[in-house]
Design a protein around this motif. Structure first.
Motif, short mmCIF file in Angstrom:
data_model
loop_
_atom_site.label_atom_id
_atom_site.label_comp_id
_atom_site.label_asym_id
_atom_site.label_seq_id
_atom_site.Cartn_x
_atom_site.Cartn_y
_atom_site.Cartn_z
N SER A 139 37.53 52.91 48.24
CA SER A 139 36.23 53.47 47.90
C SER A 139 36.03 53.46 46.39
O SER A 139 37.00 53.47 45.62
N ASN A 140 34.77 53.43 46.00
CA ASN A 140 34.39 53.53 44.59
C ASN A 140 35.10 52.47 43.76
O ASN A 140 35.00 51.29 44.08
N GLN A 141 35.83 52.86 42.72
CA GLN A 141 36.51 51.85 41.90
C GLN A 141 38.03 51.97 42.01
O GLN A 141 38.76 51.51 41.12
N ASP A 142 38.53 52.57 43.07
CA ASP A 142 39.98 52.69 43.21
C ASP A 142 40.61 51.31 43.44
O ASP A 142 40.05 50.46 44.12
N THR A 143 41.78 51.13 42.87
CA THR A 143 42.54 49.90 43.07
C THR A 143 43.46 50.06 44.29
O THR A 143 43.82 51.18 44.66
N PRO A 144 43.87 48.96 44.90
CA PRO A 144 44.81 49.07 46.02
C PRO A 144 46.16 49.64 45.60
O PRO A 144 46.82 50.33 46.39
N MET A 145 46.56 49.42 44.35
CA MET A 145 47.86 49.92 43.89
C MET A 145 47.92 51.44 43.89
O MET A 145 48.97 52.04 43.99
N ARG A 146 46.75 52.07 43.76
CA ARG A 146 46.70 53.53 43.77
C ARG A 146 47.20 54.09 45.09
O ARG A 146 47.64 55.24 45.18
N TYR A 147 47.11 53.28 46.15
CA TYR A 147 47.53 53.72 47.48
C TYR A 147 48.85 53.07 47.91
O TYR A 147 49.16 53.00 49.10
N GLY A 148 49.59 52.59 46.91
CA GLY A 148 50.92 52.06 47.20
C GLY A 148 50.94 50.60 47.63
O GLY A 148 51.99 50.06 47.97
N HIS A 149 49.79 49.95 47.63
CA HIS A 149 49.74 48.53 47.98
C HIS A 149 50.12 47.69 46.76
O HIS A 149 50.12 48.17 45.63
N GLY A 150 50.37 46.41 47.02
CA GLY A 150 50.65 45.48 45.94
C GLY A 150 49.38 45.07 45.23
O GLY A 150 48.30 45.61 45.47
N GLU A 151 49.53 44.08 44.38
CA GLU A 151 48.38 43.60 43.60
C GLU A 151 47.44 42.78 44.48
O GLU A 151 47.88 42.10 45.40
N PRO A 152 46.15 42.83 44.18
CA PRO A 152 45.21 42.01 44.97
C PRO A 152 45.22 40.55 44.53
O PRO A 152 45.28 40.25 43.35
N LEU A 153 45.13 39.67 45.51
CA LEU A 153 44.91 38.25 45.24
C LEU A 153 43.43 37.96 45.10
O LEU A 153 43.04 36.99 44.46
N LEU A 154 42.63 38.79 45.79
CA LEU A 154 41.20 38.56 45.87
C LEU A 154 40.54 39.89 46.21
O LEU A 154 41.12 40.70 46.94
N GLY A 155 39.36 40.12 45.69
CA GLY A 155 38.62 41.32 46.04
C GLY A 155 37.13 41.04 46.02
O GLY A 155 36.66 40.18 45.28
N LEU A 156 36.42 41.77 46.84
CA LEU A 156 34.96 41.64 46.90
C LEU A 156 34.32 42.98 46.60
O LEU A 156 34.64 44.00 47.25
N ASP A 157 33.45 42.97 45.63
CA ASP A 157 32.68 44.14 45.23
C ASP A 157 31.53 44.31 46.22
O ASP A 157 30.66 43.44 46.30
N VAL A 158 31.54 45.40 46.98
CA VAL A 158 30.42 45.63 47.91
C VAL A 158 29.57 46.83 47.50
O VAL A 158 28.85 47.40 48.31
N TRP A 159 29.65 47.20 46.21
CA TRP A 159 28.65 48.13 45.69
C TRP A 159 27.27 47.47 45.78
O TRP A 159 27.15 46.25 45.59
N GLU A 160 26.24 48.25 46.01
CA GLU A 160 24.89 47.67 46.11
C GLU A 160 24.49 46.92 44.84
O GLU A 160 23.74 45.95 44.89
N HIS A 161 24.99 47.35 43.68
CA HIS A 161 24.60 46.67 42.43
C HIS A 161 25.07 45.20 42.43
O HIS A 161 24.57 44.40 41.65
N ALA A 162 26.04 44.88 43.27
CA ALA A 162 26.58 43.51 43.31
C ALA A 162 25.67 42.55 44.06
O ALA A 162 25.83 41.34 43.94
N TYR A 163 24.74 43.07 44.86
CA TYR A 163 23.95 42.16 45.70
C TYR A 163 22.50 42.55 45.91
O TYR A 163 21.70 41.74 46.40
N TYR A 164 22.11 43.75 45.55
CA TYR A 164 20.81 44.24 46.00
C TYR A 164 19.63 43.41 45.48
O TYR A 164 18.67 43.16 46.20
N LEU A 165 19.70 42.95 44.24
CA LEU A 165 18.59 42.16 43.67
C LEU A 165 18.36 40.88 44.47
O LEU A 165 17.23 40.42 44.61
N ASP A 166 19.44 40.30 44.99
CA ASP A 166 19.31 39.04 45.73
C ASP A 166 19.12 39.26 47.23
O ASP A 166 18.37 38.54 47.88
#
Ligand code: MN3
Length: 198
Positions: A139-166
Motif C-alpha cells: 500500500s501507499n509507497q511501502d517497499t516490499p523489503m519493508r515486509y521482509g521480501h527481497g528486492e523487486p525486479l519490476l513494479g507497477l505504480d497503481v496510484w491514480e496519478h499514474a494513469y488517470y489523465l489517460d
C-alpha cells in the motif's frame, strides 16, 4: 544526505501512446519531485536518519511516516522509470524468461496473475515482481523489503496519478497497455545480476 530527482533516460513523450507525455511530465516533475522535496525537508527535522541509505532506512519500523512515505516515493519511482522504455514490451529472454515460464506455466499466465494483483489492489499502492519471482502488493509507497521480501525486479505504480489523465477510472486498461513499455532487457539483466550475487 540530499536527494535529487533522477533524470529519465528517455523523453516524456516517448512512451506514448501507452503513457502520455502529460502523465510522464506530471508524474516525474511534480509527484516524484514532491517526494524528493518532502524527504529532504523531513531529513532536516530527523538528522539521525540522513546518513542511512534509503534501502536500509525504509525497512526500519521506527521511522516517522513522513520519511516512510516520501522516502518510499522517491525509492520506488527511481526504479519505476528504469523499468519502462520506449523500446519495451514483448517478453523477457534468457534465464528470467525461462524461470518465469517454469514458475507460472507461461509468460502470459504470469502477466495475467500480475495484472490481476494490480487490478484488485484497493486504494493506492504498487504491485511487485520480486527477485524470487513471487508477486506481492504494498500500500501507499511501502517497499516490499519493508515486509521482509527481497528486492523487486519490476513494479507497477497503481496510484491514480499514474494513469488517470489517460485512462480515467479504467485502471485495467492502463495495466493492459503498460506491458507495452516494460523494459525487459534491463529487468532480465538485473535478474542475472541478482542471481550472480547469491
Ligand atoms: Mn507514482
Amino acid at each position: 544526505m540530499h536527494y535529487v530527482l533522477p533524470a529519465l533516460a528517455y523523453d516524456y513523450d516517448s512512451l506514448s501512446p501507452f503513457i502520455s507525455s502529460s502523465i510522464m511530465e506530471l508524474h516525474h516533475k511534480k509527484h516524484h519531485q514532491g517526494y524528493v522535496d518532502k524527504l529532504n525537508g523531513a531529513l532536516v527535522a530527523y538528522p539521525e536518519f540522513a546518513a542511512i541509505p534509503l534501502s536500509q532506512l525504509l525497512v526500519q519500523k521506527n521511522i516517522p511516516d513522513v520519511i516512510r512515505n516520501n522516502g518510499g516515493g522517491h525509492y520506488n519511482h527511481s526504479l519505476f522509470w528504469q523499468w519502462m522504455s520506449p523500446g519495451g514490451g514483448g517478453q523477457p529472454g534468457g534465464k528470467l524468461g525461462r524461470d518465469i515460464a517454469a514458475r507460472y506455466g507461461s509468460f502470459q499466465a504470469f502477466v495475467n496473475e500480475f495484472s490481476n494483483a494490480a487490478g484488485t489492489l484497493f486504494g493506492s499502492g504498487w504491485v511487485w515482481l520480486l527477485d524470487d519471482l513471487g508477486i506481492v502488493n504494498t500500500s501507499n509507497q511501502d517497499t516490499p523489503m519493508r515486509y521482509g521480501h527481497g528486492e523487486p525486479l519490476l513494479g507497477l505504480d497503481v496510484w491514480e496519478h499514474a494513469y488517470y489523465l489517460d485512462y480515467k477510472n479504467v485502471r485495467s486498461e492502463y495495466i493492459h497497455q503498460w506491458w507495452n513499455v516494460v523494459n525487459w532487457d534491463y529487468i532480465a539483466a538485473q535478474y542475472d545480476e541478482f542471481q550472480g550475487g547469491k
